[in-house]
Design a protein around this motif. Sequence first.
Motif, PDB file in Angstrom:
ATOM      1  N   GLY A 173      26.180  18.736  30.542  1.00 23.21           N
ATOM      2  CA  GLY A 173      27.305  17.970  31.070  1.00 23.21           C
ATOM      3  C   GLY A 173      28.599  18.405  30.433  1.00 23.21           C
ATOM      4  O   GLY A 173      28.620  19.245  29.522  1.00 23.21           O
ATOM      5  N   GLU A 174      29.693  17.847  30.908  1.00 20.28           N
ATOM      6  CA  GLU A 174      31.020  18.150  30.395  1.00 20.28           C
ATOM      7  C   GLU A 174      31.498  17.016  29.505  1.00 20.28           C
ATOM      8  O   GLU A 174      31.380  15.846  29.871  1.00 20.28           O
ATOM      9  CB  GLU A 174      32.018  18.347  31.540  1.00 20.28           C
ATOM     10  N   PRO A 175      32.037  17.331  28.324  1.00 22.49           N
ATOM     11  CA  PRO A 175      32.551  16.270  27.450  1.00 22.49           C
ATOM     12  C   PRO A 175      33.778  15.599  28.044  1.00 22.49           C
ATOM     13  O   PRO A 175      34.505  16.190  28.854  1.00 22.49           O
ATOM     14  CB  PRO A 175      32.893  17.018  26.150  1.00 22.49           C
ATOM     15  N   ALA A 176      34.025  14.362  27.644  1.00 21.51           N
ATOM     16  CA  ALA A 176      35.189  13.632  28.148  1.00 21.51           C
ATOM     17  C   ALA A 176      36.480  14.148  27.534  1.00 21.51           C
ATOM     18  O   ALA A 176      37.523  14.187  28.190  1.00 21.51           O
ATOM     19  CB  ALA A 176      35.028  12.138  27.874  1.00 21.51           C
ATOM     20  N   LEU A 177      36.453  14.547  26.263  1.00 23.75           N
ATOM     21  CA  LEU A 177      37.630  15.080  25.584  1.00 23.75           C
ATOM     22  C   LEU A 177      37.622  16.592  25.699  1.00 23.75           C
ATOM     23  O   LEU A 177      36.612  17.245  25.399  1.00 23.75           O
ATOM     24  CB  LEU A 177      37.640  14.660  24.109  1.00 23.75           C
ATOM     25  N   THR A 178      38.732  17.169  26.126  1.00 21.83           N
ATOM     26  CA  THR A 178      38.836  18.611  26.300  1.00 21.83           C
ATOM     27  C   THR A 178      40.113  19.123  25.656  1.00 21.83           C
ATOM     28  O   THR A 178      41.065  18.382  25.435  1.00 21.83           O
ATOM     29  CB  THR A 178      38.822  18.994  27.793  1.00 21.83           C
ATOM     30  N   GLY A 179      40.123  20.430  25.382  1.00 24.03           N
ATOM     31  CA  GLY A 179      41.275  21.070  24.765  1.00 24.03           C
ATOM     32  C   GLY A 179      40.834  22.354  24.098  1.00 24.03           C
ATOM     33  O   GLY A 179      39.658  22.721  24.103  1.00 24.03           O
ATOM     34  N   LYS A 180      41.805  23.076  23.503  1.00 24.70           N
ATOM     35  CA  LYS A 180      41.509  24.313  22.801  1.00 24.70           C
ATOM     36  C   LYS A 180      40.733  23.995  21.526  1.00 24.70           C
ATOM     37  O   LYS A 180      41.184  23.209  20.697  1.00 24.70           O
ATOM     38  CB  LYS A 180      42.799  25.061  22.453  1.00 24.70           C
ATOM     39  N   LYS A 181      39.559  24.639  21.353  1.00 29.95           N
ATOM     40  CA  LYS A 181      38.719  24.379  20.178  1.00 29.95           C
ATOM     41  C   LYS A 181      39.104  25.256  18.988  1.00 29.95           C
ATOM     42  O   LYS A 181      38.812  24.908  17.852  1.00 29.95           O
ATOM     43  CB  LYS A 181      37.243  24.602  20.523  1.00 29.95           C
ATOM     44  N   LYS A 182      39.751  26.414  19.266  1.00 27.90           N
ATOM     45  CA  LYS A 182      40.202  27.314  18.205  1.00 27.90           C
ATOM     46  C   LYS A 182      41.644  27.703  18.487  1.00 27.90           C
ATOM     47  O   LYS A 182      41.970  28.154  19.579  1.00 27.90           O
ATOM     48  CB  LYS A 182      39.326  28.562  18.128  1.00 27.90           C
ATOM     49  N   THR A 221      46.670  19.739  21.235  1.00 27.71           N
ATOM     50  CA  THR A 221      46.567  18.785  22.339  1.00 27.71           C
ATOM     51  C   THR A 221      45.123  18.437  22.616  1.00 27.71           C
ATOM     52  O   THR A 221      44.232  19.263  22.470  1.00 27.71           O
ATOM     53  CB  THR A 221      47.210  19.348  23.614  1.00 27.71           C
ATOM     54  N   CYS A 222      44.924  17.197  23.011  1.00 28.12           N
ATOM     55  CA  CYS A 222      43.589  16.673  23.316  1.00 28.12           C
ATOM     56  C   CYS A 222      43.698  15.878  24.611  1.00 28.12           C
ATOM     57  O   CYS A 222      44.475  14.923  24.697  1.00 28.12           O
ATOM     58  CB  CYS A 222      43.101  15.795  22.162  1.00 28.12           C
ATOM     59  N   CYS A 223      42.952  16.286  25.610  1.00 34.78           N
ATOM     60  CA  CYS A 223      43.012  15.639  26.920  1.00 34.78           C
ATOM     61  C   CYS A 223      41.885  14.625  27.057  1.00 34.78           C
ATOM     62  O   CYS A 223      40.749  14.900  26.681  1.00 34.78           O
ATOM     63  CB  CYS A 223      42.895  16.675  28.027  1.00 34.78           C
ATOM     64  N   TYR A 224      42.206  13.470  27.598  1.00 41.21           N
ATOM     65  CA  TYR A 224      41.208  12.428  27.791  1.00 41.21           C
ATOM     66  C   TYR A 224      41.320  11.890  29.221  1.00 41.21           C
ATOM     67  O   TYR A 224      42.393  11.909  29.823  1.00 41.21           O
ATOM     68  CB  TYR A 224      41.403  11.287  26.787  1.00 41.21           C
ATOM     69  N   PRO A 225      40.223  11.405  29.781  1.00 39.61           N
ATOM     70  CA  PRO A 225      40.260  10.898  31.158  1.00 39.61           C
ATOM     71  C   PRO A 225      40.915   9.528  31.230  1.00 39.61           C
ATOM     72  O   PRO A 225      41.134   8.857  30.214  1.00 39.61           O
ATOM     73  CB  PRO A 225      38.773  10.833  31.541  1.00 39.61           C
ATOM     74  N   CYS A 226      41.184   9.098  32.430  1.00 39.07           N
ATOM     75  CA  CYS A 226      41.846   7.813  32.637  1.00 39.07           C
ATOM     76  C   CYS A 226      40.991   6.648  32.154  1.00 39.07           C
ATOM     77  O   CYS A 226      41.517   5.589  31.834  1.00 39.07           O
ATOM     78  CB  CYS A 226      42.185   7.629  34.113  1.00 39.07           C
ATOM     79  N   ALA A 227      39.666   6.848  32.092  1.00 41.22           N
ATOM     80  CA  ALA A 227      38.787   5.773  31.629  1.00 41.22           C
ATOM     81  C   ALA A 227      39.073   5.397  30.184  1.00 41.22           C
ATOM     82  O   ALA A 227      38.773   4.283  29.752  1.00 41.22           O
ATOM     83  CB  ALA A 227      37.328   6.193  31.782  1.00 41.22           C
ATOM     84  N   TYR A 228      39.688   6.309  29.418  1.00 44.50           N
ATOM     85  CA  TYR A 228      39.988   6.051  28.012  1.00 44.50           C
ATOM     86  C   TYR A 228      41.441   5.632  27.794  1.00 44.50           C
ATOM     87  O   TYR A 228      41.909   5.596  26.660  1.00 44.50           O
ATOM     88  CB  TYR A 228      39.711   7.300  27.168  1.00 44.50           C
ATOM     89  N   THR A 238      34.629  12.179  19.862  1.00 36.67           N
ATOM     90  CA  THR A 238      35.542  12.996  19.063  1.00 36.67           C
ATOM     91  C   THR A 238      35.447  14.448  19.509  1.00 36.67           C
ATOM     92  O   THR A 238      34.485  14.867  20.136  1.00 36.67           O
ATOM     93  CB  THR A 238      35.222  12.903  17.559  1.00 36.67           C
ATOM     94  N   MET A 239      36.493  15.211  19.151  1.00 37.35           N
ATOM     95  CA  MET A 239      36.536  16.644  19.440  1.00 37.35           C
ATOM     96  C   MET A 239      37.144  17.350  18.237  1.00 37.35           C
ATOM     97  O   MET A 239      38.158  16.904  17.687  1.00 37.35           O
ATOM     98  CB  MET A 239      37.371  16.924  20.692  1.00 37.35           C
ATOM     99  N   ALA A 240      36.543  18.451  17.799  1.00 40.79           N
ATOM    100  CA  ALA A 240      37.013  19.192  16.631  1.00 40.79           C
ATOM    101  C   ALA A 240      37.797  20.419  17.071  1.00 40.79           C
ATOM    102  O   ALA A 240      37.396  21.125  18.005  1.00 40.79           O
ATOM    103  CB  ALA A 240      35.842  19.605  15.754  1.00 40.79           C
ATOM    104  N   VAL A 241      38.926  20.681  16.394  1.00 37.95           N
ATOM    105  CA  VAL A 241      39.768  21.852  16.648  1.00 37.95           C
ATOM    106  C   VAL A 241      39.931  22.602  15.340  1.00 37.95           C
ATOM    107  O   VAL A 241      40.321  22.018  14.327  1.00 37.95           O
ATOM    108  CB  VAL A 241      41.152  21.456  17.204  1.00 37.95           C
ATOM    109  N   GLU A 242      39.634  23.898  15.363  1.00 34.59           N
ATOM    110  CA  GLU A 242      39.789  24.730  14.170  1.00 34.59           C
ATOM    111  C   GLU A 242      41.131  25.448  14.222  1.00 34.59           C
ATOM    112  O   GLU A 242      41.408  26.206  15.160  1.00 34.59           O
ATOM    113  CB  GLU A 242      38.659  25.751  14.072  1.00 34.59           C
ATOM    114  N   LEU A 243      41.990  25.212  13.214  1.00 26.80           N
ATOM    115  CA  LEU A 243      43.307  25.850  13.133  1.00 26.80           C
ATOM    116  C   LEU A 243      43.266  26.943  12.079  1.00 26.80           C
ATOM    117  O   LEU A 243      42.923  26.690  10.926  1.00 26.80           O
ATOM    118  CB  LEU A 243      44.380  24.809  12.775  1.00 26.80           C
TER     119      LEU A 243
END
Length: 641
Positions: A354-363, A375-382, A449-454
């Motif tokens: 499946g596809e996660p609810a939170l999306t964005g650049k992971k690296k 940036t972290c994108c979330y659906p309207c349900a949140y 949650t969603m993790a982003v590596e900088l």
Amino acid sequence: MTFLAFLFLLTVVPAGSARSRHPPMAAISSPVFGPRQVHGVRGGSVTVRCFYPPTPANRHDRKYWCRQRGSACLTLLSSDFVAAAYQGRATLTDHPEQEQFQIHISGLEPGDAGTFQCGLGVNGRGLSFRVTLSVAEAPPVPEDAELFYVKLRSTWTVTCSFGEGTAEMRKYLCKKEKDGCRKVIDSYQDEDPTGRLQLTFESPPGSFRVTMTRMDWEDAGLYYCGAGEYGKDSTSKELDVFVYEDKNFPHLKTNITAKTGSSATFECLYEPLLNSSTRFWCKQKGRHCVRIIDSTGRVEDTYEGRVAAFENPENKTVTIVLNQLRDKDKGSYWCMSNELREQQSSTELTVVPGEPALTGKKKVEAQVGSQVNLTCCYPCAYSSYEKFWCRWSSRGCAMLPALPPGLPQPGDGCDRSARTVVLSLGPLREEDEGWYWCGVKRNGAFVETMAVELRVSAGRDAKLSPEFLDVDSSHDPGAAPPGGAGSEAEVRKGAAPESSSSDESHGSNTLALVLGPLAGLILIVVTAFAIVRYRQLKRSDLVSVGSYRTNISMSDFESVRDFSGSSSVKESQETPMGGDEFITTTDTPDSAANTMKAKRSSKEDADLAYSSFLATSSSIAQASSGGDSAVRDVSPPQDRV
């Protein structure tokens, strides 16, 4: 017919399922639990332990020990009473912190045998447990069963030891049933399919420990732990387990289903007062549990940036969050403690596509001194949920301020039907490199949650991620963006140079745009002036020559392109060398006309150069100002004879 159908359903539903939904009669009638059988020897002593739920009323209520006489029960010991027959040799001691009270009787006599009750409150009110005491004349006597008073949904742990001689023998735990002893787990079993059992070897050799989590009503009963094979070897021990319900005991999740790429939240119990205890979270692999994170701040290398623990002292729990889920993450996870083993628990994780609810650049990659927006994108349900950004470390994830939610920006790589929560960082330093978490909470509980590596690079030639290079593809890849400076998206994303460098570059470019046309204009003026002056001098020379040599007309010079390279045009007439006197001639009407023609030609050339200069300067001025109007015609002034 309805009654017959109900009976049919009762026969079809497994007995274990029915027992798991409803508590046994013993648990309903009385939450007090004690030993079913106690064995003693004449002249010796026995200790009877009776357990009770740790409610405030039970802690302060009367405890008693009475002898069963038909339907009545005669009190022998209580919290403030000792019968004459027990004076000096029997005591009743309450241990509310251990949820039990103990009856100790010494100097046993055959008359002390019989059926008794240990209970709370008033005799015969139901809060009691029946105990049978037997007194033998001489040893040996059977070993009493070890008692375990276990809360519903909690964990039961037992340690069995049978000496070094059994170190190589099979270890087992089985449950007593009508047709024998059903195997629960043994040391030859590689993995427990239920994910709630563990068998580990202890010291000294020959000892082992069994842990069973998610205790249910059906888990109450008699067990045997042993070495070898049950019924054939004498190395076994009886265990009596009682399950009761504590309304204050938290209801933890035992099964979690999550999507690939998303996160899962686990709950662990802990006791804040025991700060010396080490709590850790591990994944079961066979008979072992591989540690992932613990309370000392240690995190397994392969889980860096993916797992964090959050303590909740108000409800005595620890929340474990695991994100960036993969298919291989499915399995059984355990909350363990080296002191409070009854607070251990296990949870089964299932990972589905499946596809996660939170999306964005992971690296994300950037360089020192730049600005960056995560940036972290979330659906309207949140939309109504709490959003956050935090900086990950082995000790947890420290909350950071985030920009208010908004619509996606160009270059974010987000679905435009979603919304974003932004974390702005900069100017970046090398120590800003690491993991950042975006998350959503509801009523204080983690939802996802969603993790982003900088990654922060120190060089000017640092490699940048594509999302920082927001340049129109129609331009030459090697060329700079229009205007010589980074576009708006680049500055916002942090890939452009520092703001001061950008301002200096913009200022120098503006200065070049102004001074360039001005310098060109000055150069044209100087060139035009030089041409006019040169032609005036040239015409002056020709006039002088015409005056000096009357046999050469002006048309002869103008009709020849390279008069200096043709000897046929230049008819020289030299004066005598060393002569002191000049030859003067009187101008004839023809020579005067020629002289006037030469002067007029010189003036026409000057006017033509002046007109060319005005047209060129006007064109350059209009080009530098971006105008589209044509250069107006400038006519040379009329000659005056």
